[in-house]
Write an enzyme that holds these catalytic residues in place. Structure first.
Site, short mmCIF file in Angstrom:
data_model
loop_
_atom_site.label_atom_id
_atom_site.label_comp_id
_atom_site.label_asym_id
_atom_site.label_seq_id
_atom_site.Cartn_x
_atom_site.Cartn_y
_atom_site.Cartn_z
CD GLU A 125 -19.17 -6.16 27.20
OE1 GLU A 125 -19.31 -5.07 25.44
OE2 GLU A 125 -19.92 -6.00 27.74
CG HIS A 178 -5.64 1.67 -0.12
ND1 HIS A 178 -6.36 2.19 1.22
CD2 HIS A 178 -5.81 0.27 0.00
CE1 HIS A 178 -5.83 0.56 2.26
NE2 HIS A 178 -6.14 0.35 1.33
CG HIS A 202 -27.07 -12.49 29.09
ND1 HIS A 202 -28.30 -11.82 28.12
CD2 HIS A 202 -26.89 -11.74 30.06
CE1 HIS A 202 -28.00 -10.66 28.71
NE2 HIS A 202 -26.80 -10.44 29.70
CG HIS A 218 -2.23 -1.46 1.34
ND1 HIS A 218 -1.96 -2.25 1.98
CD2 HIS A 218 -3.26 -1.07 1.34
CE1 HIS A 218 -1.97 -3.41 1.44
NE2 HIS A 218 -3.21 -3.11 1.30
C1 LIG Z 1 -11.17 -4.52 11.12
C2 LIG Z 1 -10.45 -4.72 9.14
N1 LIG Z 1 -11.40 -4.36 7.95
C3 LIG Z 1 -10.74 -3.92 6.87
C4 LIG Z 1 -9.69 -3.86 6.79
C5 LIG Z 1 -9.20 -3.91 5.04
N2 LIG Z 1 -8.89 -2.13 4.92
C6 LIG Z 1 -6.92 -2.16 4.49
S1 LIG Z 1 -6.78 -0.75 4.61
C7 LIG Z 1 -8.78 -0.62 4.14
C8 LIG Z 1 -9.16 1.09 3.93
C9 LIG Z 1 -8.68 1.91 5.12
O1 LIG Z 1 -8.92 3.23 4.24
P1 LIG Z 1 -8.09 4.44 5.55
O2 LIG Z 1 -7.91 4.13 6.86
O3 LIG Z 1 -8.39 5.97 4.78
O4 LIG Z 1 -6.64 3.80 4.56
P2 LIG Z 1 -6.24 4.32 3.76
O5 LIG Z 1 -6.89 4.18 2.34
O6 LIG Z 1 -6.29 6.31 2.79
O7 LIG Z 1 -4.28 4.86 3.33
C10 LIG Z 1 -9.75 -1.67 4.81
C11 LIG Z 1 -10.57 -1.15 4.53
C12 LIG Z 1 -8.46 -3.93 7.68
N3 LIG Z 1 -7.48 -3.72 7.31
N4 LIG Z 1 -9.25 -4.08 8.74
#
Ligand SMILES: Cc1ncc(C[n+]2csc(CCOP(=O)(O)OP(=O)(O)O)c2C)c(N)n1
Ligand SMILES: [Mg+2]
Length: 667
Positions: A412, A263, A474, A32
């Site tokens: 939690e 990205h 529960h 990325h």
């Molecule tokens: C809990 C979780 N859900 C989904 C992902 C997959 N994922 C990685 S980066 C991303 C998008 C993130 O957007 P942002 O935080 O704005 O990062 P940017 O693209 O700006 O670098 C997703 C959905 C992940 N790593 N963790």
């Protein structure tokens, strides 16, 4: 420290991060680039002007902590660690980005590379765990003074971390506790994978943070002076601070910047060439000019004096207090724990009280809290129910962190992540309470804790249909199996106070394995009435009651069902069937024993297990002819004892199943 001057310009130092990131991602053909390129200016200002750390001594206790919550931007961290001269982080490691066995894993992994304070990647958890780091910082400072513990926790997160629900728990808790040394640098680039943030969110994040008691501000994330001013203001705030750093994802790339394409894929050779031109970076792949390199190395060494001064101050600490800043549980402490647990075992095996294991837990904690340095309990708003509060209770409050008990609120997931951070920070041994059925709310953090290998103890009470009237919402049925399937997590389900003491001793001794303590709401008989010094639970399972003559059947159970199989064995004896009773408080520990020991416990006769839960995790132990008495679906609302009858979890059914298993084998 912020006055250090460098030979190289800010722009070149930041471009070094951009170039290394795009080159390593291109070499791996995976990764990325957008985030490291977008946040390079912020990272450069932070690391060259603010962060207190010594690259040559990454474990220095009083370093500032840096958490890359946007773990997908791992090349930002790796580039900076290499440039600053962290031990063992070489150019080859960057060239091997994302390859099997390399230190530079796809997402930063705790323990793989020095300088990664935690494993990040699951969005939202870095930010939330960082709150735990900041809590622990205040706790250790309250115990040992600002001279010994006085550092910031910096977080870099993206839009995604702020969308995750757990960010609410993190922000709420941090604002409430006034964690003013927590500084969050938000990569406010308005882009996530699906496109502009506006396709899925309309929140005004500044107002959101302010509403939770934060100091929140904006800055141009590509203007070094503005970034510097914002971080300075944050350092002087009496609240935690959010800095919304307005950035352009993939900054410098003529055709990818400001688009979601920046990205998650390499820029490609052609775009990299165009980007080098646009940035004014004429050097080849992985080449860093000398002045830029030496400037970054100077940044990596700029806290040497601060560290030396700290070492002088820390000389006043006793050797055990100093070591305890890292891991509070020394061999000496374990010796005291062992002897305290022996005392509990002796008195409980002779008194043989009828107690719920949540009460057993309270008794054991009563003995442990005074002798385990840094132990901090808590509950997600179930303090009265969990048995985690002791007579030494002192609540942690926004103005006083010298307490030993956290009111985590109804959070939690947050609680489990905070505990991971507290443990990783050092100086704190966290345990907490909630209902076992809510393990699913905490599960992502339990999993991450297991992956990182932290000592965190999750006390989870009300662990079956024995809960009674609250009903199936529960009453956990699948939860034990679901937890037992997580690698490097010990799930303990003690049968009485003696086993509870033994399980706690094992859990505290496991520096790199988190534990779950599954405890009952309902009262149980003491099954361990013969005292032995040996910690039988440490082996995971053991023969609780042997039989006279040849073994016809082995009965196995954990926790509240052990007394049921004890009764079944007595019934079977009347009927001329020799049953051996095995208590299995921890399947993971038992699986780790050698074959001979396991065989001596399991025997060759047919086996029947009983647990007021689903069968799944027992299958491994049941053998070909085995039987199971337990749940096959969700529970029901009603008095607990009646539910055991209703679902057939009775000694009569265990005895019948034993006879059936014997018949199956001889058929
Ligand atoms: C809990 C979780 N859900 C989904 C992902 C997959 N994922 C990685 S980066 C991303 C998008 C993130 O957007 P942002 O935080 O704005 O990062 P940017 O693209 O700006 O670098 C997703 C959905 C992940 N790593 N963790
Ligand atoms: Mg984004």
């Amino acid at each position: 420290m912020s006055n250090t001057t460098y030979d190289a310009s800010h722009k070149d130092m930041a471009n070094a991060i951009r170039a290394l990131s795009m080159d390593a991602i291109q070499a791996a053909n995976s990764g990325h680039p957008g985030m490291p390129m977008g946040m390079a200016d912020v990272a450069t200002v932070l690391f060259t002007k603010f962060m207190k750390f010594d690259a040559a001594n990454p474990d220095w206790f009083d370093r500032d902590r840096f958490i890359l919550s946007a773990g997908h931007g791992s090349m930002l961290l790796y580039s900076v660690l290499y440039l600053m001269g962290y031990p063992g982080v070489e150019l080859d490691d960057l060239k091997n980005f994302r390859q099997v066995g390399s230190k530079t894993a796809g997402h930063p992994e705790y323990g793989h590379i020095s300088g990664a304070e935690m494993t990040t990647g699951p969005l939202g958890q870095g930010l939330t765990t960082a709150v735990g780091f900041a809590i622990a910082e205040k706790m250790v400072a309250a115990r040992h003074g600002d001279d010994i513990c006085d550092h910031y926790t910096y977080v870099v997160n993206g839009d995604g971390c702020l969308m995750e629900g757990v960010s609410h728990e993190a922000i709420d808790m941090a604002g409430h506790l006034k964690l003013n040394k927590l500084i969050v640098l938000w990569d406010d680039n308005n882009i996530t994978i699906d496109g502009e943030v506006g396709v899925s969110s309309s929140t005004d994040q500044i107002k959101r943070f302010e509403a939770a008691g934060w100091n929140a501000m904006r800055c141009d994330g590509h203007d070094a002076a503005a970034i510097e001013e914002a971080i300075k203001a944050a350092q002087n705030s009496d609240k935690p601070t959010l800095i919304a750093c307005k950035t352009e994802i993939g900054h410098g790339s003529p055709n990818r910047a400001n688009t979601a394409r920046a990205h998650g894929e390499p820029l490609g050779e052609e775009e990299i060439a165009l980007t080098r031109e646009a940035l004014g970076w004429p050097y080849g792949p992985f080449v860093i000019p000398d002045d830029v390199m030496s400037s970054w190395r100077a940044a990596g060494a700029r806290s040497k004096d601060a560290m030396a001064a700290w070492e002088t101050r820390a000389a006043s600490l006793s050797a055990s207090d100093k070591a305890g800043l890292g891991d509070p549980i020394s061999t000496d402490v374990m010796g005291q724990v062992k002897s305290a647990m022996l005392d509990v075992k002796k008195s409980m095996s002779s008194d043989a009280p009828k107690l719920a294991t949540r009460q057993s837990n309270a008794k054991v904690l009563e003995a442990l809290v005074p002798i385990v340095p840094g132990i901090v309990g808590g509950s997600a708003d179930l303090t009265g129910s969990n048995g985690c509060k002791t007579s030494q209770y002192k609540a942690v409050t926004p103005d006083d962190f010298s307490g030993n008990y956290m009111h985590y609120g109804v959070r939690e997931f947050g609680m489990a992540a905070f505990m991971n951070g507290m443990s990783l920070h050092g100086g704190v041994v966290p345990y907490s309470g909630t209902f076992l059925v809510f393990a699913d709310y905490s599960r992502p953090a339990i999993r991450l804790g297991a992956l990182m290998g932290v000592r965190v103890i999750h006390v989870m009470t009300h662990d079956s249909i024995g809960v009674g009237e609250d009903g199936p919402t529960h009453q956990p049925v699948e939860t034990l199996s679901a937890l037992r399937v997580i690698p490097n997590l010990d799930v303990f389900r003690p049968a009485d106070t003696v086993e509870t003491a033994e399980c706690w001793e094992v859990a505290l001794g496991a520096a790199k394995t988190p534990s779950v303590m599954s405890m009952t709401r309902q009262g149980l008989s003491t099954v361990r009435t013969d005292h032995t010094d040996e910690n039988l639970s440490a082996k995971g399972a053991y023969v609780l009651k042997d039989c006279d003559g040849e073994r016809d059947v082995t009965l196995m159970a954990s926790g509240s069902e052990v007394e049921i199989i004890v009764a079944a064995a007595a019934d079977l004896k009347e009927a001329g069937v020799n049953a051996v009773v095995v208590s299995m408080p921890c399947m993971e520990r038992f699986a780790a024993q050698d074959h001979d020991y396991r065989q001596s416990v399991l025997g060759t006769a047919p086996r029947v297990a009983c647990e007021a839960a689903l069968r799944q995790s027992w299958d491994r132990w049941l053998g070909d002819h085995g039987g199971f008495v337990g749940m096959s679906g969700f529970g029901a609302s009603g008095p607990g004892a009646e539910l055991y009858e209703h679902f057939g979890i009775t000694s009569a059914n265990v005895a019948a199943e034993a006879k059936a298993a014997i018949a199956r084998k001889s058929a």
